[in-house]
Design an enzyme around this catalytic site. Structure first.
Site, PDB file in Angstrom:
ATOM      1  N   HIS A  40      -7.017  -2.303  -4.809  1.00  0.00           N
ATOM      2  CA  HIS A  40      -6.164  -1.367  -5.545  1.00  0.00           C
ATOM      3  C   HIS A  40      -5.751  -1.955  -6.893  1.00  0.00           C
ATOM      4  O   HIS A  40      -5.057  -2.968  -6.952  1.00  0.00           O
ATOM      5  CB  HIS A  40      -4.928  -1.080  -4.695  1.00  0.00           C
ATOM      6  CG  HIS A  40      -4.000  -0.074  -5.264  1.00  0.00           C
ATOM      7  ND1 HIS A  40      -2.648  -0.310  -5.404  1.00  0.00           N
ATOM      8  CD2 HIS A  40      -4.200   1.191  -5.713  1.00  0.00           C
ATOM      9  CE1 HIS A  40      -2.060   0.751  -5.897  1.00  0.00           C
ATOM     10  NE2 HIS A  40      -2.983   1.688  -6.102  1.00  0.00           N
ATOM     11  N   HIS A  82      -1.881   2.028 -15.192  1.00  0.00           N
ATOM     12  CA  HIS A  82      -1.347   2.937 -14.174  1.00  0.00           C
ATOM     13  C   HIS A  82      -0.245   3.845 -14.706  1.00  0.00           C
ATOM     14  O   HIS A  82      -0.293   5.058 -14.532  1.00  0.00           O
ATOM     15  CB  HIS A  82      -0.806   2.149 -12.979  1.00  0.00           C
ATOM     16  CG  HIS A  82      -0.181   3.011 -11.940  1.00  0.00           C
ATOM     17  ND1 HIS A  82       1.158   3.356 -11.955  1.00  0.00           N
ATOM     18  CD2 HIS A  82      -0.706   3.633 -10.855  1.00  0.00           C
ATOM     19  CE1 HIS A  82       1.426   4.138 -10.925  1.00  0.00           C
ATOM     20  NE2 HIS A  82       0.319   4.324 -10.235  1.00  0.00           N
TER      21      HIS A  82
END
Length: 290
Positions: A40, A82
């Site tokens: 991730h 992100h």
């Protein structure tokens, strides 16, 4: 990815899904193999998230799949980050103190390239930069890894789907070798996933969220994966997803996120998920026998 409620559009869908290529990773429930492990934002427990260092750390751990997040700068460059703000993971407040709230879309690529994206994580990573998507996919290719690419906040960046696909094509990521098992494009936005499928039907796609079981057939028209948070998951839900064929005529897959401990990894593996997205890919791999 944020573990938040996601409002999914269930408006008019594409009628016929083109079906060109086999899917990868293969479903664990079909092969008897353990779930695929996906790092991730790279191996983000061990290196600054969404950086080349995190990609390299995943490679050093022997992890084939990495996940990233893509956004767009003021001058149209695709960068890997992100948050829609630069504040959390860079020194933007120090470098550009008068430009709050420091949104990615308000900075040029050259300005973002000046920022330190590593020291917030650990002083050892001081000087690490926010990579462009081009730099990121080149490093993934260099490491012979595979990419789960998330289009982040597409509502802020009209046309980002087409731009992302164009860059992937220019970098050689839309050839048969990559499409058959090295690339998935996903988003929390059903409209964004639908757009990717419409623009390039050969690309494997994933929807991030947990749509009601009754709505799953609608999603199956334009996606190949339903990718829920692990806290929203049950064995029954995984079975319901697997019962449907996705956009490429293969059973829908389930990748779940963000699982960072061995007990949770074993729990979701027991549900029959096809992949586990994790900040600690070595821990999860060891827990599920990958």
């Amino acid at each position: 990815m944020h573990a938040r409620a996601v409002a999914a559009s269930t408006t008019a869908l594409l009628g016929t899904a083109a079906l060109l290529l086999p899917l990868s990773p293969a479903r664990a429930t079909d092969t008897g193999a353990p779930p695929v492990v996906i790092a991730h934002r790279g191996a983000s427990a061990y290196a600054p998230e969404n950086t080349l260092a995190a990609v390299d750390r995943a490679a050093a751990l022997g992890i084939d799949w990495v996940e990233n997040d893509v956004q767009r700068t003021k001058d149209g460059e695709l960068v890997v980050l992100h948050d829609d703000s630069l504040q959390r993971t860079t020194d933007v407040e120090e470098v550009f103190p008068g430009r709050a709230p420091w949104k990615v879309k308000d900075f040029t690529a050259a300005e973002i390239a000046r920022l330190d994206a590593g020291s917030w994580f650990d002083p050892a990573y001081t000087g690490t930069r926010v990579p462009t998507l081009e730099q990121f996919v080149d490093r993934v290719e260099q490491n012979r890894q595979k990419l789960l690419l998330e289009i982040k906040n597409p509502q802020l960046y009209p046309g980002i789907e087409q731009e992302t696909l164009k860059l992937l094509g220019n970098e050689g990521w839309l050839d048969r070798r990559h499409l058959e098992g090295r690339l998935v494009v996903q988003s929390f936005s059903a409209d964004s996933v639908r757009t990717v499928h419409a623009l390039k039907p050969a690309v494997k796609t994933g929807f991030l969220g947990t749509p009601p079981v009754a709505d799953l057939p609608a999603y199956a028209a334009f996606t190949d994966q339903i990718n829920p948070s692990h806290g929203s998951l049950s064995a029954g839900y995984v079975t319901a997803v697997h019962a449907l064929d996705g956009a490429h005529g293969k059973p829908l897959e389930v990748l779940t996120w963000t699982v960072n401990d061995a007990a949770a990894a074993r729990r979701v593996a027991g549900f029959g998920v096809d992949g586990i997205i994790t900040n600690t890919p070595d821990v999860v791999r060891d827990a599920v026998g990958g």
